[in-house]
Every structure is written in structure tokens, then in C-alpha cells.
Design a protein around this motif. Structure first.
Motif, PDB file in Angstrom:
ATOM      1  N   PRO A   1      28.976  36.847  39.718  1.00  0.00           N
ATOM      2  CA  PRO A   1      28.594  36.333  38.400  1.00  0.00           C
ATOM      3  C   PRO A   1      29.355  35.059  38.030  1.00  0.00           C
ATOM      4  CG  PRO A   1      30.047  38.234  38.153  1.00  0.00           C
ATOM      5  CD  PRO A   1      29.804  38.059  39.634  1.00  0.00           C
ATOM      6  N   ARG A   2      30.356  34.677  38.864  1.00  0.00           N
ATOM      7  CA  ARG A   2      31.140  33.469  38.568  1.00  0.00           C
ATOM      8  C   ARG A   2      30.595  32.267  39.331  1.00  0.00           C
ATOM      9  NH1 ARG A   2      37.524  35.060  38.382  1.00  0.00           N
ATOM     10  NH2 ARG A   2      37.410  35.366  40.631  1.00  0.00           N
ATOM     11  N   ALA A   3      30.421  31.152  38.605  1.00  0.00           N
ATOM     12  CA  ALA A   3      30.016  29.904  39.263  1.00  0.00           C
ATOM     13  C   ALA A   3      31.215  29.332  40.008  1.00  0.00           C
ATOM     14  CB  ALA A   3      29.525  28.906  38.222  1.00  0.00           C
TER      15      ALA A   3
ATOM     16  N   SER B   1      29.299  38.794  48.647  1.00  0.00           N
ATOM     17  CA  SER B   1      29.544  39.445  47.355  1.00  0.00           C
ATOM     18  C   SER B   1      31.044  39.594  47.120  1.00  0.00           C
ATOM     19  CB  SER B   1      28.918  40.849  47.332  1.00  0.00           C
ATOM     20  OG  SER B   1      29.149  41.473  46.076  1.00  0.00           O
ATOM     21  N   PRO B   2      31.474  39.442  45.861  1.00  0.00           N
ATOM     22  CA  PRO B   2      32.810  39.918  45.514  1.00  0.00           C
ATOM     23  C   PRO B   2      32.820  41.438  45.650  1.00  0.00           C
ATOM     24  CG  PRO B   2      31.878  38.581  43.729  1.00  0.00           C
ATOM     25  CD  PRO B   2      30.770  38.842  44.710  1.00  0.00           C
ATOM     26  N   VAL B   3      33.995  42.005  45.908  1.00  0.00           N
ATOM     27  CA  VAL B   3      34.136  43.466  45.892  1.00  0.00           C
ATOM     28  C   VAL B   3      34.278  43.909  44.445  1.00  0.00           C
ATOM     29  CG1 VAL B   3      35.522  45.427  46.635  1.00  0.00           C
ATOM     30  CG2 VAL B   3      35.381  43.384  48.090  1.00  0.00           C
TER      31      VAL B   3
ATOM     32  N   GLY C   1      41.153  37.253  47.558  1.00  0.00           N
ATOM     33  CA  GLY C   1      41.440  36.323  46.479  1.00  0.00           C
ATOM     34  C   GLY C   1      41.098  36.924  45.135  1.00  0.00           C
ATOM     35  N   GLY C   2      41.875  36.562  44.128  1.00  0.00           N
ATOM     36  CA  GLY C   2      41.613  37.019  42.764  1.00  0.00           C
ATOM     37  C   GLY C   2      41.105  35.861  41.921  1.00  0.00           C
ATOM     38  N   PRO C   3      42.037  35.031  41.374  1.00  0.00           N
ATOM     39  CA  PRO C   3      41.603  33.880  40.581  1.00  0.00           C
ATOM     40  C   PRO C   3      40.762  32.905  41.393  1.00  0.00           C
ATOM     41  CG  PRO C   3      43.948  34.309  40.267  1.00  0.00           C
ATOM     42  CD  PRO C   3      43.500  35.204  41.385  1.00  0.00           C
TER      43      PRO C   3
HETATM   44  C1  LIG Z   1      34.617  44.568  37.709  1.00  0.00           C
HETATM   45  C2  LIG Z   1      35.489  44.123  38.854  1.00  0.00           C
HETATM   46  C3  LIG Z   1      35.791  45.020  39.857  1.00  0.00           C
HETATM   47  C4  LIG Z   1      36.593  44.629  40.926  1.00  0.00           C
HETATM   48  N1  LIG Z   1      36.867  45.535  41.915  1.00  0.00           N
HETATM   49  C5  LIG Z   1      37.639  45.158  42.950  1.00  0.00           C
HETATM   50  C6  LIG Z   1      37.910  46.073  44.022  1.00  0.00           C
HETATM   51  O1  LIG Z   1      37.448  47.215  44.040  1.00  0.00           O
HETATM   52  N2  LIG Z   1      38.696  45.647  45.040  1.00  0.00           N
HETATM   53  C7  LIG Z   1      39.238  44.391  45.077  1.00  0.00           C
HETATM   54  O2  LIG Z   1      39.943  44.064  46.029  1.00  0.00           O
HETATM   55  N3  LIG Z   1      38.965  43.477  44.093  1.00  0.00           N
HETATM   56  C8  LIG Z   1      38.180  43.846  43.057  1.00  0.00           C
HETATM   57  N4  LIG Z   1      37.891  42.925  42.067  1.00  0.00           N
HETATM   58  C9  LIG Z   1      38.356  41.532  42.207  1.00  0.00           C
HETATM   59  C10 LIG Z   1      37.279  40.580  42.750  1.00  0.00           C
HETATM   60  O3  LIG Z   1      36.669  41.092  43.899  1.00  0.00           O
HETATM   61  C11 LIG Z   1      37.928  39.239  43.085  1.00  0.00           C
HETATM   62  O4  LIG Z   1      38.464  38.649  41.908  1.00  0.00           O
HETATM   63  C12 LIG Z   1      37.008  38.237  43.770  1.00  0.00           C
HETATM   64  O5  LIG Z   1      37.745  37.114  44.177  1.00  0.00           O
HETATM   65  C13 LIG Z   1      35.895  37.760  42.840  1.00  0.00           C
HETATM   66  O6  LIG Z   1      35.057  36.890  43.545  1.00  0.00           O
HETATM   67  P1  LIG Z   1      34.323  35.631  42.849  1.00  0.00           P
HETATM   68  O7  LIG Z   1      35.387  34.612  42.542  1.00  0.00           O
HETATM   69  O8  LIG Z   1      33.336  35.165  43.865  1.00  0.00           O
HETATM   70  O9  LIG Z   1      33.655  36.159  41.620  1.00  0.00           O
HETATM   71  C14 LIG Z   1      37.101  43.309  40.980  1.00  0.00           C
HETATM   72  C15 LIG Z   1      36.787  42.389  39.944  1.00  0.00           C
HETATM   73  C16 LIG Z   1      35.990  42.793  38.908  1.00  0.00           C
HETATM   74  C17 LIG Z   1      35.638  41.798  37.808  1.00  0.00           C
END
Ligand SMILES: Cc1cc2nc3c(=O)[nH]c(=O)nc-3n(C[C@H](O)[C@H](O)[C@H](O)COP(=O)(O)O)c2cc1C
Length: 194
Positions: A11-13, A83-85, A162-164
Motif C-alpha cells: 500500500p506504500r508508494a 509483497s511486503p510481509v 527492511g522496515g522504514p
Molecule cells: C500490518 C503490518 C503487518 C506486518 N507484519 C510483518 C510481519 O509479519 N513480519 C515482518 O517481518 N514484517 C512485518 N511488517 C513490516 C513490513 O513487512 C515492512 O515494513 C516492509 O518493509 C513493508 O514493505 P513496503 O515498504 O513495500 O510497504 C508488517 C507491517 C505492517 C504495516
């Protein structure tokens, strides 16, 4: 020339998943494919309501952005889905698209497309493999052909940490497995084209 589509289920651009999908597409280009990026964050997508109209008509009766996305999937020769996880699984956005793609299965319109998956989680063992597996299950049910990230690492696909936003730009294993995935998808798509 084969066309490889990269789909971003975040959902993030411009997020971490998009970065790795772009890296995979760059590698696909280097391996001789044309590429196209498709993001889901900017699409209006309602969930499937099990009306079953698609079983009669072959088309979804919800007129939002999904039919256009499905058309683009059918036009591609190969698809990389990222997909993000989210809680060890794909995002809600990607799951909506998967469910709404049921009309494609009526005539198996994704059959024999070369496909692969990548996932990004904030934790090292946060569910990248289970998320990739969910995408693989989807693709098998659509009768696609799956590839992983190929020689030399040869596991399930791209696995990023990665997180942020921006973290995956310096995530060497994530970058390497995504690059390998893109190359592998393009290589096999080109072999099948011959
Ligand atoms: C609702 C939600 C659930 C998440 N669940 C997990 C998870 O189960 N395991 C994990 O490692 N990260 C989890 N994350 C972190 C995201 O996978 C991570 O921030 C990722 O980089 C997001 O990708 P993006 O920048 O493409 O959106 C979660 C994030 C959100 C918002």
C-alpha cells in the motif's frame, strides 16, 4: 521480445517492495526482456463478494480498477509478484487482487506464464518465505510456471529485509536474490518463447 511485469503489492508508494521489484525488473531487462511495473497502492480494488457472476460470464461484475490490472497480467509473458510481509502473509491489497482474478482461471489465462515471487519483512525471519509460498500457491492454482532465484543461491525467490522506506536499498541479500529472480524469470520466458 518477452514482456516481464513486476507487480508491487504494497500500500506504500515507492516502498521497500517496489525497490526490490524494480531491481528484479532491471535484471530482467539485462537478460533481454521488456519490462513493466504495476503498483497496487494506486488502484481502487473492492474485495470479491462471491456473487459467482464470473463463473457464468468469465468477467468480474465489479467495475473498479481490477479488470484493467487483470488485462495487463494476461498481456505479460511473465510476472514477478512482490509483497511486503503482513503477519506472515501477503498484504490485503494483493489478496484482493488474487481473489478478484478468479475470472482468469476460468480459461486459465495465466497458464504457462513464467512467474516468481519476492517478499520484504521488517524482521530477518519475519515471514518472507511463508509470504512467497502464499504467492506460489496462488500461481500454481492459476497454472503458471514457477521459478525461484536460480543459481547460485537457488531458493524461493527474492527475500528482503527492511522496515522504514529505503531500507532495502542497502539490503544486499534482498537485492541479490531479487536480481537473480528477475534474471531467472526472463531467461526461462525467453527459452519458452523459442
Ligand atoms: C500490518 C503490518 C503487518 C506486518 N507484519 C510483518 C510481519 O509479519 N513480519 C515482518 O517481518 N514484517 C512485518 N511488517 C513490516 C513490513 O513487512 C515492512 O515494513 C516492509 O518493509 C513493508 O514493505 P513496503 O515498504 O513495500 O510497504 C508488517 C507491517 C505492517 C504495516
Amino acid at each position: 521480445m518477452v514482456k516481464v511485469m513486476g507487480m508491487v503489492g504494497s500500500p506504500r508508494a515507492g516502498g521497500n517492495t517496489q525497490k526490490l521489484v524494480e531491481v528484479a525488473l532491471e535484471a530482467a531487462q539485462e537478460a533481454g526482456a521488456a519490462t513493466e511495473l504495476l503498483t497496487l497502492h494506486d488502484k481502487e480494488m473492492e474485495p470479491c463478494i462471491a456473487c459467482d457472476i464470473c463463473r457464468e460470464t468469465g468477467e468480474c461484475a465489479i467495475y473498479d480498477d481490477v479488470p484493467g490490472v487483470l488485462e495487463r497480467m494476461v498481456e505479460a509473458d511473465a510476472i514477478i509478484i512482490g509483497s511486503p510481509v503482513y503477519f506472515g502473509n501477503v498484504t490485503g491489497q494483493l489478496k484482493i487482487l488474487m481473489d478478484r482474478s478468479r475470472p482468469l482461471r476460468r480459461e486459465f489465462k495465466l497458464k504457462n506464464k513464467v512467474c516468481g515471487a519476492l517478499a520484504v519483512g521488517a524482521s530477518r525471519n519475519g515471514g518472507q518465505e511463508t509470504t512467497i509460498q502464499a504467492i506460489h500457491h496462488y500461481l500454481l492454482i492459476q497454472d503458471a510456471i514457477l521459478v525461484g532465484d536460480g543459481d547460485p543461491l537457488a531458493h524461493y525467490g527474492g527475500a528482503g529485509m527492511g522496515g522504514p522506506v529505503g531500507d532495502t536499498e542497502s539490503d544486499d541479500p534482498g537485492l541479490e536474490t531479487s536480481r537473480n529472480l528477475g534474471r531467472r524469470v526472463a531467461e526461462l520466458a525467453r527459452l519458452l518463447e523459442r
